[in-house]
Scaffold this motif. Structure first.
Motif, PDB file in Angstrom:
ATOM      1  N   ASP A 150      13.655  52.225  38.018  1.00 24.47           N
ATOM      2  CA  ASP A 150      14.727  52.110  37.023  1.00 24.47           C
ATOM      3  C   ASP A 150      15.951  52.923  37.442  1.00 24.47           C
ATOM      4  O   ASP A 150      17.088  52.458  37.318  1.00 24.47           O
ATOM      5  CB  ASP A 150      14.261  52.595  35.652  1.00 24.47           C
ATOM      6  CG  ASP A 150      13.188  51.729  35.024  1.00 24.47           C
ATOM      7  OD1 ASP A 150      13.096  50.533  35.370  1.00 24.47           O
ATOM      8  OD2 ASP A 150      12.427  52.268  34.183  1.00 24.47           O
ATOM      9  N   VAL A 151      15.714  54.132  37.938  1.00 24.23           N
ATOM     10  CA  VAL A 151      16.815  54.997  38.369  1.00 24.23           C
ATOM     11  C   VAL A 151      17.566  54.359  39.531  1.00 24.23           C
ATOM     12  O   VAL A 151      18.801  54.320  39.546  1.00 24.23           O
ATOM     13  CB  VAL A 151      16.299  56.407  38.743  1.00 24.23           C
ATOM     14  CG1 VAL A 151      17.387  57.242  39.408  1.00 24.23           C
ATOM     15  CG2 VAL A 151      15.761  57.111  37.501  1.00 24.23           C
ATOM     16  N   VAL A 152      16.839  53.818  40.487  1.00 28.52           N
ATOM     17  CA  VAL A 152      17.478  53.161  41.629  1.00 28.52           C
ATOM     18  C   VAL A 152      18.284  51.958  41.156  1.00 28.52           C
ATOM     19  O   VAL A 152      19.443  51.770  41.554  1.00 28.52           O
ATOM     20  CB  VAL A 152      16.432  52.775  42.694  1.00 28.52           C
ATOM     21  CG1 VAL A 152      17.046  51.868  43.755  1.00 28.52           C
ATOM     22  CG2 VAL A 152      15.838  54.024  43.333  1.00 28.52           C
ATOM     23  N   SER A 153      17.717  51.129  40.315  1.00 29.76           N
ATOM     24  CA  SER A 153      18.409  49.947  39.812  1.00 29.76           C
ATOM     25  C   SER A 153      19.684  50.323  39.063  1.00 29.76           C
ATOM     26  O   SER A 153      20.744  49.701  39.263  1.00 29.76           O
ATOM     27  CB  SER A 153      17.474  49.148  38.908  1.00 29.76           C
ATOM     28  OG  SER A 153      18.137  48.015  38.399  1.00 29.76           O
ATOM     29  N   GLN A 154      19.607  51.334  38.214  1.00 30.34           N
ATOM     30  CA  GLN A 154      20.784  51.773  37.461  1.00 30.34           C
ATOM     31  C   GLN A 154      21.839  52.362  38.392  1.00 30.34           C
ATOM     32  O   GLN A 154      23.046  52.208  38.151  1.00 30.34           O
ATOM     33  CB  GLN A 154      20.377  52.806  36.411  1.00 30.34           C
ATOM     34  CG  GLN A 154      19.534  52.208  35.291  1.00 30.34           C
ATOM     35  CD  GLN A 154      18.968  53.301  34.405  1.00 30.34           C
ATOM     36  OE1 GLN A 154      19.674  53.804  33.536  1.00 30.34           O
ATOM     37  NE2 GLN A 154      17.707  53.664  34.619  1.00 30.34           N
TER      38      GLN A 154
END
Length: 171
Positions: A150-154
């Motif tokens: 999620d952090v990478v995607s955001q």
């Protein structure tokens, strides 16, 4: 630099498709402005580069990326001083050096801690962005929630939004 999102950042059924649309917008704006863009990536491991490189006519406006995942690569290749790599100075230095090495007009660099554990004493979700826009150099700090994915995607989404905003896109 205050950035408003170009797109609705609410949970999407297809974030990859949303980011592809963002990258296409970046390409259209860069092409129209006659500007080139590049990236320096750490925690995203090249995902911003893949997204931009897949956009239409990317060879005309996208200079490339330096994916410096290991701290030693950041220090030696991107000239990050002997500071924690998840820091403002690291993001700034990564962006400036990438602009020089790749000859790009606009660079967004990302460094952060995706998780599951802390890095350099920074909690998961901590992300620094370095932006070189011609002679202007700035940084942005964000804290994202969720899993490492999620952090990478955001982070990818935010980087694309930073490009679009710097190129005069809608906000």
């Amino acid at each position: 630099m205050a950035i408003s999102p170009m797109f609705d950042n609410a949970a999407s059924d297809n974030p990859a498709s949303d980011n592809a649309a963002r990258a296409e917008l970046v390409g259209e704006l860069a092409h129209r402005a006659g500007r080139t863009v590049a990236t320096a990536e750490s925690l995203t491991g090249g995902q911003i580069a893949c997204t931009l490189g897949a956009a239409p006519d990317s060879s005309e406006w996208y200079r490339g990326s330096i994916v410096a995942y290991a701290s030693t690569v950041k220090h030696h290749l991107l000239r990050v001083p002997d500071v924690p790599v998840v820091s403002e100075i690291s993001a700034r230095t990564m962006a400036v050096t990438t602009a020089e090495l790749l000859g790009a007009d606009l660079v967004v660099a990302v460094t952060g801690a995706a998780g599951p554990g802390a890095q350099d004493g920074r909690e998961p979700g901590t992300v620094w962005f370095g932006i070189v826009d011609g002679d202007d150099i700035s940084t942005e700090y964000r804290e994202f929630d969720g899993s490492a994915d999620d952090v990478v995607s955001q982070t990818v989404t935010e980087a694309l939004d930073l490009f679009a905003a710097a190129l005069g896109g809608p906000s």
